[in-house]
Design a protein around this motif. Sequence first.
Motif, PDB file in Angstrom:
ATOM      1  N   UNK A  58     -37.005  -5.011 -13.067  1.00 36.81           N
ATOM      2  CA  UNK A  58     -36.227  -3.975 -13.611  1.00 36.81           C
ATOM      3  C   UNK A  58     -36.014  -3.002 -12.396  1.00 36.81           C
ATOM      4  N   UNK A  59     -36.876  -2.863 -11.310  1.00 34.32           N
ATOM      5  CA  UNK A  59     -36.576  -2.200 -10.320  1.00 34.32           C
ATOM      6  C   UNK A  59     -35.355  -2.952  -9.402  1.00 34.32           C
ATOM      7  N   UNK A  60     -35.685  -4.280  -9.261  1.00 29.93           N
ATOM      8  CA  UNK A  60     -34.611  -4.933  -8.361  1.00 29.93           C
ATOM      9  C   UNK A  60     -33.400  -5.021  -9.098  1.00 29.93           C
ATOM     10  N   UNK A  61     -33.211  -4.896 -10.465  1.00 31.38           N
ATOM     11  CA  UNK A  61     -31.764  -4.886 -11.141  1.00 31.38           C
ATOM     12  C   UNK A  61     -31.387  -3.361 -10.858  1.00 31.38           C
ATOM     13  N   UNK A  62     -31.912  -2.490 -10.807  1.00 29.08           N
ATOM     14  CA  UNK A  62     -31.468  -0.911 -10.441  1.00 29.08           C
ATOM     15  C   UNK A  62     -31.153  -0.987  -8.872  1.00 29.08           C
ATOM     16  N   UNK A  63     -31.840  -1.679  -8.156  1.00 29.53           N
ATOM     17  CA  UNK A  63     -31.647  -1.760  -6.521  1.00 29.53           C
ATOM     18  C   UNK A  63     -30.213  -2.388  -6.442  1.00 29.53           C
ATOM     19  N   UNK A  89     -37.064 -15.589 -18.501  1.00 27.55           N
ATOM     20  CA  UNK A  89     -37.408 -15.405 -19.904  1.00 27.55           C
ATOM     21  C   UNK A  89     -36.659 -14.232 -20.563  1.00 27.55           C
ATOM     22  N   UNK A  90     -36.397 -13.452 -19.509  1.00 24.38           N
ATOM     23  CA  UNK A  90     -35.319 -12.170 -20.109  1.00 24.38           C
ATOM     24  C   UNK A  90     -33.775 -12.662 -20.244  1.00 24.38           C
ATOM     25  N   UNK A  91     -33.577 -13.789 -19.990  1.00 20.04           N
ATOM     26  CA  UNK A  91     -32.391 -14.398 -20.144  1.00 20.04           C
ATOM     27  C   UNK A  91     -31.275 -13.727 -19.375  1.00 20.04           C
ATOM     28  N   UNK A  92     -31.678 -13.652 -18.228  1.00 20.68           N
ATOM     29  CA  UNK A  92     -30.841 -12.725 -17.197  1.00 20.68           C
ATOM     30  C   UNK A  92     -30.547 -13.588 -15.783  1.00 20.68           C
ATOM     31  N   UNK A  97     -27.592 -15.106 -10.501  1.00 19.47           N
ATOM     32  CA  UNK A  97     -27.319 -16.257  -9.893  1.00 19.47           C
ATOM     33  C   UNK A  97     -26.544 -15.796  -8.356  1.00 19.47           C
ATOM     34  N   UNK A  98     -25.669 -14.915  -8.501  1.00 24.50           N
ATOM     35  CA  UNK A  98     -24.763 -14.697  -7.213  1.00 24.50           C
ATOM     36  C   UNK A  98     -25.498 -13.857  -6.239  1.00 24.50           C
ATOM     37  N   UNK A  99     -26.859 -13.416  -6.596  1.00 26.47           N
ATOM     38  CA  UNK A  99     -27.534 -12.451  -5.790  1.00 26.47           C
ATOM     39  C   UNK A  99     -28.657 -13.116  -5.277  1.00 26.47           C
TER      40      UNK A  99
END
Length: 105
Positions: A58-63, A89-92, A97-99
């Motif tokens: 979650x922190x990486x997503x926010x970053x 597992x989170x289906x994200x 993928x572009x990151x």
Amino acid sequence: MAITEWHEDSECRASIIGQLTRDTVPALWTQLQHWQPQIPQYEVCLKQIERVDSAGMAMLIHLLQHAKSQNCHIMLSFMPSQLNTLFKLSNIDALFAEHIQVTER
């Protein structure tokens, strides 16, 4: 208690060192909220992450969102297999993928 570090390797690359877990994320995120990238693309190396959990994901997503709001695209290199699994597992995984920079671990 585990310590996690954000180490800026150069003006366009940083490494996260240690564990990226619910115990370490709050202190690291407090530091990273104030980070202001000045370039259009930045690499974040995850090679030295020992452990990652859903709080770390979650922190990486926010970053990624934080950098994007400042017109900077983050590429994650040396993705830990635990993080790949969490993304799937989170289906994200497709959303990020572009990151993800494909690298040999």
